[in-house]
Design an enzyme around this catalytic site. Structure first.
Site, short mmCIF file in Angstrom:
data_model
loop_
_atom_site.label_atom_id
_atom_site.label_comp_id
_atom_site.label_asym_id
_atom_site.label_seq_id
_atom_site.Cartn_x
_atom_site.Cartn_y
_atom_site.Cartn_z
N ASP A 396 0.86 -1.19 0.00
CA ASP A 396 0.00 0.00 0.00
C ASP A 396 0.90 1.24 0.00
OD1 ASP A 396 -1.68 2.11 0.63
OD2 ASP A 396 -2.93 0.92 1.98
N HIS A 397 0.89 1.93 -1.12
CA HIS A 397 1.82 3.05 -1.28
C HIS A 397 1.42 4.27 -0.43
CE1 HIS A 397 5.23 4.89 -2.90
NE2 HIS A 397 4.94 4.97 -4.18
#
Ligand code: CAO
Length: 426
Positions: A396-397
């Protein structure tokens, strides 16, 4: 007094149907305030006032077909009218709605879709004009803070109704943005039987849940996938040495053990992002989900306290859990509370893949098939080949930066490359 003519609203549009008149004679209006809702065969749109002023007379009725250029209202211009409003009637009536259309199109191009959990009236972009919804539906969506462009329409041709907006808002409120599955259902498929024989079957419950969950994960989490390879030549020797007919020892339990250690070293991988509270939840436990391929579809049971178990214990638990998953014996509780997930497709094949993060987790490790590869040290002729394991880490950036994604995966690779450091029994 301004004779307000129905302005140009787009190429080749000659007329429109008035679906609502939003003002009455005597109303004081502001420039750009919507006066009419109109539907053409290409779009639904609001016709804004070209100036500040007072509505003196309304010359059309709801439901009437009105031609472009036809006088629809008489407006007494107010003193505070802007220069645009003071332009000649022709200029004013022709330019204002076109500007609205252009601005809406520009906005649709340049503004990224607002994440469901972040949707707020103040930051909603104007919906693009080609979103199939009546202006009253658009206005309702705007008022309750929903970006209409994200709402799946269930009426004919994907048209969005007020009920669709309510259903979407409800899904957001319950924390389950059912947008994608609803959208998939809403968009009518072509009639495939035109091209050959087809067969339609109902979706199983697992398929429905998987479709819903994957769409939610995919549309909520900005994914990045980092690829790397680990040299598991040594690990392979160890694995074979300790594998017995009674205890199948594959690469997965080793990876589970390494991941548990990696999660301690990189706590942001054992975390969840809470956009509503603007907080990050760090977990002190280490439970890892393992994707299991069953004949009913994908199931991801979670192995608890992986950090506290030996590789042999993990191997036994993995084998038992996979077996139970295939025998439909996994409870709902066992599918929840993971820190991270590992998905090993290496038993089937493939060189790399991009797994989808299993929300609310922050990362997932994809494992592909290990292969013997030539090894060149310092550009010299090949030495003995090495057994290389391709790994792909999706994360999850919002929570994890690219550099840390690369560091995490490198760390995992280096750990599995030193199997003598692993404690099999402890
Ligand atoms: N590279 C090379 N060989 C591998 C391997 C890899 N990465 N992973 C497993 N193998 C080998 C095993 O050693 C075993 O070999 P033998 O038959 O010679 O003993 C064989 O492949 C089968 O292993 P396995 O897959 O049954 O065992 P596992 O413990 O590694 O995996 C489980 C268990 C449950 C993860 C696996 O059975 C499974 O279901 N995998 C599919 C997961 C899936 O569907 N993921 C997709 C989800 S969407 O992202």
């Amino acid at each position: 007094m301004l004779d307000f003519k129905l302005p140009e609203v787009g190429e080749n549009i000659k007329s429109g149907n008035i679906v609502a008149i939003l003002v009455a004679a005597g109303d004081v209006v502001k420039k750009d305030q919507p006066l009419l809702e109109m539907e053409t065969d290409k779009a639904s749109l609001e016709i804004p006032s070209p100036c500040d002023g007072t509505i003196k007379e309304i010359l059309i009725k709801k439901g009437e077909d009105v031609k472009i250029g036809q006088v629809v209202m008489r407006i007494a211009e107010g003193k505070t009218s802007s220069s645009a409003a003071k332009a000649t009637p022709k200029e004013a009536t022709q330019s204002a709605p076109m500007a609205t259309v252009a601005a809406a199109k520009e906005s649709a191009r340049s503004t990224p879709a607002v994440a469901p959990s972040q949707a707020a009236p103040a930051i909603l972009p104007e919906a693009p004009v080609d979103v199939p919804a009546a202006p009253s539906v658009r206005r309702f969506a705007r008022e309750i803070g929903i970006n209409i462009a994200q709402v799946p329409g269930t009426s004919a041709g994907g048209r969005i109704s007020i009920e669709d907006v309510k259903a979407f808002a409800k899904a957001l409120n319950t924390g389950r943005a059912a947008m994608a599955p609803a959208g998939a259902a809403a968009k009518p498929l072509p009639d495939f039987s035109k091209w050959g024989v087809i067969d339609r079957r109902p979706m199983s419950n697992i398929r429905k849940k998987t479709a819903e969950h994957m769409s939610f994960c995919w549309s909520t989490i900005p994914h990045v996938t980092q690829f790397d390879k680990a040299d598991i030549t040594g690990l392979e020797q160890l694995r074979k040495k300790f594998s017995t007919p009674d205890r199948k020892l594959t690469v997965t339990p080793f990876l589970l053990k390494v991941l548990a250690a990696a999660l301690k070293t990189f706590p942001e991988f054992n975390a969840s992002i809470d956009m509503t509270a603007q907080e990050i939840v760090y977990k002190k436990y280490c439970h890892i989900g393992v994707a299991v391929d069953t004949d009913r579809g994908l199931i991801v049971p979670v192995l608890r306290d992986v950090d506290k178990k030996t590789i042999f214990q993990l191997a036994d638990e993995l084998n038992r859990t996979a077996q139970r998953a295939r025998e439909k014996k996994i409870s709902l509780d066992e599918l929840q509370g993971g820190s991270m997930t590992v998905t090993n497709l290496g038993g089937i094949g493939g060189t790399q893949f991009t797994p989808i993060v299993n929300w609310p987790e922050a990362a997932i490790l994809g494992v592909s098939r290990a292969q013997w590869e030539p090894f060149h040290a310092d550009g010299k002729p090949a030495h003995a080949p090495r057994f290389m394991l391709p790994l792909s880490l999706s994360y999850d950036h919002r929570l994890i930066d690219g550099a840390n994604g690369a560091r995490f995966l490198r760390w995992v690779c280096e750990a599995v490359e030193q199997p003598f450091m692993m404690e099999l029994e402890k």
